[in-house]
Design an enzyme around this catalytic site. Structure first.
Site, PDB file in Angstrom:
ATOM      1  N   PHE A  11       0.831  -1.198   0.000  1.00 34.88           N
ATOM      2  CA  PHE A  11       0.000   0.000   0.000  1.00 34.88           C
ATOM      3  C   PHE A  11       0.878   1.267   0.000  1.00 34.88           C
ATOM      4  CE2 PHE A  11      -1.930   2.809   3.432  1.00 34.88           C
ATOM      5  CZ  PHE A  11      -2.528   3.682   2.527  1.00 34.88           C
ATOM      6  N   ASP A  31      10.062  -6.670  -3.603  1.00 34.91           N
ATOM      7  CA  ASP A  31       8.902  -7.151  -2.841  1.00 34.91           C
ATOM      8  C   ASP A  31       8.780  -8.666  -3.027  1.00 34.91           C
ATOM      9  OD1 ASP A  31       6.161  -5.280  -1.904  1.00 34.91           O
ATOM     10  OD2 ASP A  31       6.070  -7.461  -1.848  1.00 34.91           O
ATOM     11  N   GLY A  36       1.655  -7.562  -0.601  1.00 28.10           N
ATOM     12  CA  GLY A  36       1.550  -6.569  -1.679  1.00 28.10           C
ATOM     13  C   GLY A  36       0.919  -7.174  -2.915  1.00 28.10           C
ATOM     14  N   ASP A  56      13.092 -11.436  -1.293  1.00 20.14           N
ATOM     15  CA  ASP A  56      12.735 -11.368   0.126  1.00 20.14           C
ATOM     16  C   ASP A  56      13.839 -10.617   0.857  1.00 20.14           C
ATOM     17  OD1 ASP A  56      12.180 -12.153   2.891  1.00 20.14           O
ATOM     18  OD2 ASP A  56      10.808 -13.593   1.972  1.00 20.14           O
ATOM     19  N   TYR A 143       5.356  -8.319  15.472  1.00 20.69           N
ATOM     20  CA  TYR A 143       5.401  -7.038  14.740  1.00 20.69           C
ATOM     21  C   TYR A 143       6.018  -5.943  15.613  1.00 20.69           C
ATOM     22  CZ  TYR A 143       3.578  -3.148  11.890  1.00 20.69           C
ATOM     23  OH  TYR A 143       3.439  -2.012  11.108  1.00 20.69           O
TER      24      TYR A 143
HETATM   25  P1  NAD Z   1       1.542  -3.615   3.143  1.00 16.84           P
HETATM   26  O1  NAD Z   1       1.340  -4.934   3.767  1.00 16.84           O
HETATM   27  O2  NAD Z   1       0.549  -3.130   2.142  1.00 16.84           O
HETATM   28  O3  NAD Z   1       2.975  -3.522   2.458  1.00 16.84           O
HETATM   29  C1  NAD Z   1       4.079  -4.254   2.892  1.00 16.84           C
HETATM   30  C2  NAD Z   1       4.825  -4.772   1.677  1.00 16.84           C
HETATM   31  O4  NAD Z   1       5.998  -5.490   2.108  1.00 16.84           O
HETATM   32  C3  NAD Z   1       3.989  -5.756   0.852  1.00 16.84           C
HETATM   33  O5  NAD Z   1       4.076  -5.410  -0.507  1.00 16.84           O
HETATM   34  C4  NAD Z   1       4.639  -7.109   1.119  1.00 16.84           C
HETATM   35  O6  NAD Z   1       4.476  -8.017   0.053  1.00 16.84           O
HETATM   36  C5  NAD Z   1       6.083  -6.710   1.350  1.00 16.84           C
HETATM   37  N1  NAD Z   1       6.841  -7.669   2.166  1.00 16.84           N
HETATM   38  C6  NAD Z   1       6.460  -8.217   3.344  1.00 16.84           C
HETATM   39  N2  NAD Z   1       7.427  -9.025   3.789  1.00 16.84           N
HETATM   40  C7  NAD Z   1       8.437  -8.974   2.891  1.00 16.84           C
HETATM   41  C8  NAD Z   1       9.705  -9.592   2.801  1.00 16.84           C
HETATM   42  N3  NAD Z   1      10.137 -10.452   3.726  1.00 16.84           N
HETATM   43  N4  NAD Z   1      10.494  -9.308   1.727  1.00 16.84           N
HETATM   44  C9  NAD Z   1      10.061  -8.454   0.768  1.00 16.84           C
HETATM   45  N5  NAD Z   1       8.858  -7.845   0.800  1.00 16.84           N
HETATM   46  C10 NAD Z   1       8.072  -8.108   1.852  1.00 16.84           C
HETATM   47  O7  NAD Z   1       1.665  -2.572   4.344  1.00 16.84           O
HETATM   48  P2  NAD Z   1       1.800  -0.985   4.333  1.00 16.84           P
HETATM   49  O8  NAD Z   1       0.650  -0.434   5.062  1.00 16.84           O
HETATM   50  O9  NAD Z   1       2.097  -0.500   2.967  1.00 16.84           O
HETATM   51  O10 NAD Z   1       3.074  -0.792   5.251  1.00 16.84           O
HETATM   52  C11 NAD Z   1       4.348  -0.514   4.712  1.00 16.84           C
HETATM   53  C12 NAD Z   1       5.344  -0.321   5.849  1.00 16.84           C
HETATM   54  O11 NAD Z   1       4.919   0.761   6.678  1.00 16.84           O
HETATM   55  C13 NAD Z   1       5.488  -1.537   6.757  1.00 16.84           C
HETATM   56  O12 NAD Z   1       6.833  -1.676   7.131  1.00 16.84           O
HETATM   57  C14 NAD Z   1       4.644  -1.183   7.946  1.00 16.84           C
HETATM   58  O13 NAD Z   1       5.100  -1.820   9.115  1.00 16.84           O
HETATM   59  C15 NAD Z   1       4.818   0.332   8.022  1.00 16.84           C
HETATM   60  N6  NAD Z   1       3.675   0.949   8.707  1.00 16.84           N
HETATM   61  C16 NAD Z   1       2.471   1.082   8.067  1.00 16.84           C
HETATM   62  C17 NAD Z   1       1.405   1.655   8.746  1.00 16.84           C
HETATM   63  C18 NAD Z   1       0.074   1.889   8.092  1.00 16.84           C
HETATM   64  O14 NAD Z   1      -0.825   2.408   8.753  1.00 16.84           O
HETATM   65  N7  NAD Z   1      -0.145   1.589   6.834  1.00 16.84           N
HETATM   66  C19 NAD Z   1       1.552   2.045  10.088  1.00 16.84           C
HETATM   67  C20 NAD Z   1       2.782   1.831  10.704  1.00 16.84           C
HETATM   68  C21 NAD Z   1       3.842   1.302   9.993  1.00 16.84           C
END
Ligand code: NAD
Ligand code: UDP
Length: 313
Positions: A11, A31, A36, A56, A143
């Site tokens: 996202f 990714d 995702g 990864d 987490y």
């Molecule tokens: P999301 O789940 O949509 O995106 C995370 C992405 O990371 C996905 O595309 C997933 O496929 C990829 N991913 C996961 N594990 C992986 C790995 N081992 N290797 C490669 N890719 C991997 O979540 P988001 O909301 O877009 O969050 C993005 C980042 O922001 C995250 O680190 C999350 O912890 C942080 N964050 C988001 C929020 C929020 O409100 N959206 C709040 C706090 C922190």
């Protein structure tokens, strides 16, 4: 600039990639597509400066880059709890691998940390000086503790090896490109409202969150990445206007004009009771503040979700 965005098909990552490409920058989007979607980045293949790498972050990577945005990690509770050991590995080994890459290339590296480092906070609103109240053995700890360990690694790489780091603590962010089945509250409520299905309120809905629209967050991430090199953060990034989950449900129901009812169910374990960022550090040091109110942001997000359910109102 050659930018590596890990989690770039997620996202937030997909918005970051697009914005970098629109600024004429080169983007490597890495990714593993666990939470995702290729759909989020497919249209970016029209940019010559865009490369998608299916990999990864748990594995080391060799790449010549100037900037690293480390976002890889599932962020929705159902996703990060589905394989908690992989979540811990992603946060910890992912941080080490990105910091080692930064150390070798001299790149500046930004960590997407989270308000979850404050756990179920006893201080309200949460400022960066608060050390948090995290259950280290609960279902959210893969987490929360993973992100806390990642922050610890970032600061140690900075102190021990002089790596240029930026750490942002992101508070609940929402907008287009969230999955329909993401499981977080805004995507759940909009999806349910559009289908006239019951809105699933966990607990009595009195718990609070403060919701930030994606465009505001992306500008905050850029402000942090581009700030003076002696500023490391951590910086809280979020919108400080706080809502109960019940208020959020009514806002969405009104906007969608849905006939959904409310379905109160059990509260998940360790669900934080309140959350609101103190963003005075980001305001003062980054010159950043969010400008999109929840009603506006919801409207744009609902429009996105309507396009995923074309038969709905
Ligand atoms: P999301 O789940 O949509 O995106 C995370 C992405 O990371 C996905 O595309 C997933 O496929 C990829 N991913 C996961 N594990 C992986 C790995 N081992 N290797 C490669 N890719 C991997 O979540 P988001 O909301 O877009 O969050 C993005 C980042 O922001 C995250 O680190 C999350 O912890 C942080 N964050 C988001 C929020 C929020 O409100 N959206 C709040 C706090 C922190
Ligand atoms: N929540 C809810 N119904 C849902 C999804 C979430 O009531 O369908 C609640 C959840 O219990 C929490 C808040 O909404 O109190 C935010 O949940 P989310 O998973 O979006 O984010 P986080 O808990 O990580 O802040």
């Amino acid at each position: 600039m050659r930018n590596l965005v890990t989690g770039g098909a997620g996202f937030i990552g997909s918005h970051l990639c697009r914005s970098l490409l629109e600024q004429g920058e080169e983007v490597f989007c890495l990714d593993n597509l666990s939470s995702g979607q290729l759909l989020n980045v497919e249209s970016m293949s029209s940019f010559a400066n865009f490369t998608f790498i299916k990999a990864d972050v748990v594995e080391p990577i060799e790449l010549e880059v100037d900037r690293i945005y480390n976002l890889a990690c599932p962020a929705s509770p159902p996703f990060y709890q589905a394989d908690p050991i992989q979540t811990s590995k992603t946060s910890v080994l992912g941080a080490i691998n990105m910091l080692e890459l930064a150390r070798r290339t001299g790149a500046r590296v930004l960590q997407a940390s989270t308000s979850e480092v404050y756990g179920d906070p006893l201080e309200h609103p949460q400022s960066e000086t608060y050390w948090g109240n995290v259950n280290p053995i609960g279902v959210r700890s893969c987490y929360d503790e993973g992100k806390r360990m990642a922050e610890s690694l970032f600061f140690d790489y900075c102190r021990q090896y002089g790596v240029e780091i930026k750490v942002v603590r992101i508070f609940n962010t929402y907008g287009p490109n969230m999955r329909k089945d993401d499981g977080r509250v805004i995507s759940n409520f909009i999806t349910q409202a559009l289908q006239n299905q019951p809105i699933t309120i966990y607990g009595d809905g009195s718990q609070t969150r403060s919701f930030c629209y994606i465009d505001d967050l992306v500008s905050g991430i850029f402000a942090a990445m581009n700030c003076a090199s002696d500023l490391t953060g951590p910086f809280n990034l979020g919108n400080p206007t706080e809502f109960t989950i019940l208020e959020l449900a009514h806002l969405i129901l009104n906007r969608v004009q849905s006939s959904s009812g409310l379905n109160f169910t059990g509260i998940p374990s360790d669900d934080p009771k309140q959350r609101r960022p103190d963003i005075s550090q980001a305001e003062k040091l980054l010159g950043w503040e969010p400008i999109t109110g929840l009603e506006d942001g919801l409207l744009r997000t609902i429009t996105h979700f309507q396009s995923l359910f074309p038969e709905m109102p």
